[in-house]
Scaffold this motif. Structure first.
Motif, PDB file in Angstrom:
ATOM      1  N   VAL A  32       1.534  10.723   9.174  1.00  0.00           N
ATOM      2  CA  VAL A  32       1.785  11.283   7.838  1.00  0.00           C
ATOM      3  C   VAL A  32       0.990  12.578   7.675  1.00  0.00           C
ATOM      4  O   VAL A  32       1.522  13.610   7.273  1.00  0.00           O
ATOM      5  CB  VAL A  32       1.376  10.274   6.731  1.00  0.00           C
ATOM      6  CG1 VAL A  32       1.272  10.955   5.382  1.00  0.00           C
ATOM      7  CG2 VAL A  32       2.361   9.128   6.678  1.00  0.00           C
ATOM      8  N   VAL A  33      -0.271  12.521   8.002  1.00  0.00           N
ATOM      9  CA  VAL A  33      -1.132  13.688   7.821  1.00  0.00           C
ATOM     10  C   VAL A  33      -0.689  14.814   8.766  1.00  0.00           C
ATOM     11  O   VAL A  33      -0.622  15.981   8.374  1.00  0.00           O
ATOM     12  CB  VAL A  33      -2.603  13.301   8.087  1.00  0.00           C
ATOM     13  CG1 VAL A  33      -3.494  14.505   8.052  1.00  0.00           C
ATOM     14  CG2 VAL A  33      -3.040  12.276   7.066  1.00  0.00           C
ATOM     15  N   GLY A  34      -0.350  14.431   9.996  1.00  0.00           N
ATOM     16  CA  GLY A  34       0.064  15.433  10.986  1.00  0.00           C
ATOM     17  C   GLY A  34       1.375  16.089  10.606  1.00  0.00           C
ATOM     18  O   GLY A  34       1.523  17.306  10.692  1.00  0.00           O
ATOM     19  N   LEU A  59       0.836  -1.195   0.000  1.00  0.00           N
ATOM     20  CA  LEU A  59       0.000   0.000   0.000  1.00  0.00           C
ATOM     21  C   LEU A  59       0.872   1.247   0.000  1.00  0.00           C
ATOM     22  O   LEU A  59       2.061   1.202   0.315  1.00  0.00           O
ATOM     23  CB  LEU A  59      -0.933   0.004   1.215  1.00  0.00           C
ATOM     24  CG  LEU A  59      -0.295  -0.054   2.603  1.00  0.00           C
ATOM     25  CD1 LEU A  59       0.008   1.345   3.139  1.00  0.00           C
ATOM     26  CD2 LEU A  59      -1.255  -0.755   3.574  1.00  0.00           C
ATOM     27  N   ALA A  60       0.244   2.354  -0.387  1.00  0.00           N
ATOM     28  CA  ALA A  60       0.922   3.648  -0.330  1.00  0.00           C
ATOM     29  C   ALA A  60      -0.036   4.641   0.321  1.00  0.00           C
ATOM     30  O   ALA A  60      -1.252   4.551   0.118  1.00  0.00           O
ATOM     31  CB  ALA A  60       1.283   4.122  -1.734  1.00  0.00           C
ATOM     32  N   ILE A  61       0.504   5.563   1.113  1.00  0.00           N
ATOM     33  CA  ILE A  61      -0.329   6.606   1.710  1.00  0.00           C
ATOM     34  C   ILE A  61      -0.028   7.922   0.994  1.00  0.00           C
ATOM     35  O   ILE A  61       1.119   8.373   0.959  1.00  0.00           O
ATOM     36  CB  ILE A  61      -0.081   6.750   3.227  1.00  0.00           C
ATOM     37  CG1 ILE A  61      -0.392   5.429   3.931  1.00  0.00           C
ATOM     38  CG2 ILE A  61      -0.925   7.887   3.801  1.00  0.00           C
ATOM     39  CD1 ILE A  61      -0.173   5.426   5.437  1.00  0.00           C
ATOM     40  N   MET A  62      -1.085   8.490   0.389  1.00  0.00           N
ATOM     41  CA  MET A  62      -0.947   9.750  -0.356  1.00  0.00           C
ATOM     42  C   MET A  62      -1.509  10.900   0.449  1.00  0.00           C
ATOM     43  O   MET A  62      -2.488  10.754   1.178  1.00  0.00           O
ATOM     44  CB  MET A  62      -1.742   9.686  -1.671  1.00  0.00           C
ATOM     45  CG  MET A  62      -1.062   8.967  -2.787  1.00  0.00           C
ATOM     46  SD  MET A  62      -2.016   9.124  -4.334  1.00  0.00           S
ATOM     47  CE  MET A  62      -1.479  10.734  -4.930  1.00  0.00           C
ATOM     48  N   SER A  64       1.195  13.711  -3.140  1.00  0.00           N
ATOM     49  CA  SER A  64       2.468  12.981  -3.029  1.00  0.00           C
ATOM     50  C   SER A  64       2.268  11.675  -2.264  1.00  0.00           C
ATOM     51  O   SER A  64       1.377  11.575  -1.418  1.00  0.00           O
ATOM     52  CB  SER A  64       3.495  13.822  -2.260  1.00  0.00           C
ATOM     53  OG  SER A  64       3.725  15.028  -2.926  1.00  0.00           O
ATOM     54  N   ILE A  65       3.152  10.707  -2.546  1.00  0.00           N
ATOM     55  CA  ILE A  65       3.181   9.467  -1.756  1.00  0.00           C
ATOM     56  C   ILE A  65       4.163   9.687  -0.611  1.00  0.00           C
ATOM     57  O   ILE A  65       5.313  10.047  -0.843  1.00  0.00           O
ATOM     58  CB  ILE A  65       3.604   8.272  -2.621  1.00  0.00           C
ATOM     59  CG1 ILE A  65       2.472   7.913  -3.595  1.00  0.00           C
ATOM     60  CG2 ILE A  65       3.954   7.067  -1.749  1.00  0.00           C
ATOM     61  CD1 ILE A  65       2.778   6.758  -4.529  1.00  0.00           C
ATOM     62  N   HIS A  66       3.677   9.482   0.610  1.00  0.00           N
ATOM     63  CA  HIS A  66       4.523   9.759   1.781  1.00  0.00           C
ATOM     64  C   HIS A  66       5.088   8.507   2.435  1.00  0.00           C
ATOM     65  O   HIS A  66       6.092   8.578   3.119  1.00  0.00           O
ATOM     66  CB  HIS A  66       3.744  10.573   2.818  1.00  0.00           C
ATOM     67  CG  HIS A  66       3.552  11.973   2.366  1.00  0.00           C
ATOM     68  ND1 HIS A  66       4.413  12.986   2.700  1.00  0.00           N
ATOM     69  CD2 HIS A  66       2.628  12.516   1.546  1.00  0.00           C
ATOM     70  CE1 HIS A  66       4.018  14.100   2.113  1.00  0.00           C
ATOM     71  NE2 HIS A  66       2.938  13.844   1.405  1.00  0.00           N
ATOM     72  N   ASP A  71      -2.064   4.813  13.228  1.00  0.00           N
ATOM     73  CA  ASP A  71      -1.019   5.661  13.813  1.00  0.00           C
ATOM     74  C   ASP A  71      -0.128   6.235  12.713  1.00  0.00           C
ATOM     75  O   ASP A  71       0.232   7.415  12.732  1.00  0.00           O
ATOM     76  CB  ASP A  71      -0.137   4.853  14.792  1.00  0.00           C
ATOM     77  CG  ASP A  71      -0.925   4.357  15.994  1.00  0.00           C
ATOM     78  OD1 ASP A  71      -1.836   5.084  16.436  1.00  0.00           O
ATOM     79  OD2 ASP A  71      -0.633   3.249  16.477  1.00  0.00           O
ATOM     80  N   VAL A  72       0.258   5.374  11.746  1.00  0.00           N
ATOM     81  CA  VAL A  72       1.129   5.838  10.655  1.00  0.00           C
ATOM     82  C   VAL A  72       0.397   6.893   9.830  1.00  0.00           C
ATOM     83  O   VAL A  72       0.946   7.946   9.503  1.00  0.00           O
ATOM     84  CB  VAL A  72       1.533   4.662   9.726  1.00  0.00           C
ATOM     85  CG1 VAL A  72       2.432   5.153   8.597  1.00  0.00           C
ATOM     86  CG2 VAL A  72       2.232   3.580  10.514  1.00  0.00           C
TER      87      VAL A  72
END
Ligand SMILES: Nc1ncnc2c1ncn2[C@@H]1O[C@H](COP(=O)(O)OP(=O)(O)OP(=O)(O)O)[C@@H](O)[C@H]1O
Length: 330
Positions: free
Chosen positions: A325-327, A214-217, A221-223, A320-321
């Motif tokens: 990322v968002v924070g 998975l990727a968190i965008m 951007s991908i973080h 949590d991750v």
């Protein structure tokens, strides 16, 4: 951190999707800011992210609906825009909003769709409805379906031609837990039969259950990216306990505040039943570190004469991750 390359374990002809340094604009607004990832054939890859992160925009490029901006994009080794006629028969798409005709029945909708499908011979209408548990609704008008049932009809249409590559944009939005579970099973079965899946979702549990990687965008951007285990290992362990007292009692008793542990401040949440205290240890923390944290907390508790209820060391979660990322980028 835009431009990270999210490499699948395989390469070349093993790849169903290749995205390298993709930028996508709407006028002056850059919705996708140099993302890179690959999806291996047979893999389920989840794109997670905040609202407006650019997930749907990326999907639309890969589906051949939008001309790619700057960067490199390939689907089965072909250009999804120029070669869309070749690619279309091999893909199934579940959009966020399919826009059904409300006056048609479920069966008529699937029949109409099948008539337009490039490879109609591969699945029967009954099979498709049975697959998503809508057989009993065949004669019901689409406008009479609930939101979750419409989503299941969307899925039936997406899988009608048994595609090699499935794009699922938020497939379980609006579904109750049972329907969501059933949909996960359908997706897992399709994958077991060899389908590659690119999925977007806001349900982190869904990604944890289904995704190989998975990727968190966030904001184009991908973080962070990797297998679920790789991503979650970045969350750090947590040491948590409850104090059997109200917020007012805790504030009075610990006027100087709760202790820092290894330089980390606690996150304190007051609830009716007590006070929850959580320390998130740094990324990649080892068991020995968590053990030392517990030891120092027990020493503190003995010193102040308080009992730490439900004391535990727990693994960080995908949530949590995600929140970090968002924070971090806010
Ligand atoms: N046609 C369009 N014209 C202008 N801006 C657009 C257009 N489509 C999307 N955007 C903007 O591009 C950004 C990315 O949108 P996109 O739909 O790709 O996000 P998303 O990650 O799928 O979000 P969500 O999770 O809310 O569905 C958003 O800021 C959105 O407002």
């Amino acid at each position: 951190m835009s431009g990270l390359l999210v490499e699948a374990p395989g390469s070349g002809q093993d790849l169903a999707i290749e995205v390298g340094g993709l930028h996508q604009r709407y006028g002056n607004f850059e919705a996708v800011r140099g993302i890179s990832f690959t999806v291996q054939r047979g893999e389920l890859f989840a794109l997670l992210g905040t609202n407006g992160a650019g997930k749907t925009t990326t999907m639309e490029v890969l589906e051949g609906f939008t001309r790619p901006g700057d960067g490199h994009v390939r689907v089965f080794g072909l250009d999804p825009w120029k070669d869309r006629r070749k690619i279309r028969p091999r893909i199934g798409i579940l959009h966020q909003d399919a826009g059904f005709l409300g006056d048609l029945t479920v069966q008529e909708t699937v029949t109409l769709w099948r008539g337009m499908s490039a490879d109609a011979g591969r699945a029967t209408i009954d099979n498709a409805l049975a697959l998503v548990g809508l057989e009993s609704k065949a004669k019901v008008k689409v406008r009479q379906l609930s939101g979750g049932q419409k989503r299941r009809l969307d899925l039936a249409l997406a899988v009608l031609s048994r595609p090699d590559l499935l794009f699922l944009d938020e497939p379980t939005t609006g579904m109750d837990p049972e329907a969501r579970f059933a949909t996960w099973k359908v997706i897992q079965d399709l994958k077991a039969q060899g389908a590659t899946v690119l999925l977007t979702t806001h349900y982190l549990e869904e990604a944890e259950r289904l995704a190989d990687r998975l990727a968190i965008m966030h904001e184009g951007s991908i973080h962070t990216y990797g297998t679920v285990d790789e991503v979650v290992s970045g969350a750090g362990d947590q040491v948590a306990f409850r104090l059997p007292m109200s917020a007012a009692q805790a504030k009075e008793r610990f006027a100087e505040g709760l202790p820092f542990v290894q330089g980390i401040a606690p996150i304190v949440t007051y609830t009716a039943g007590g006070t929850q205290v959580v320390y998130t240890l740094s990324e990649g923390s080892e068991a020995a570190r968590a053990q030392a944290a517990v030891r120092s907390l027990l020493a503190w508790a003995d010193g102040v004469g308080v009992t730490l209820e439900r004391l535990e060391i727990r693994r960080g979660t995908l949530e949590d991750v995600f929140m970090r990322v968002v924070g971090e980028v806010r």
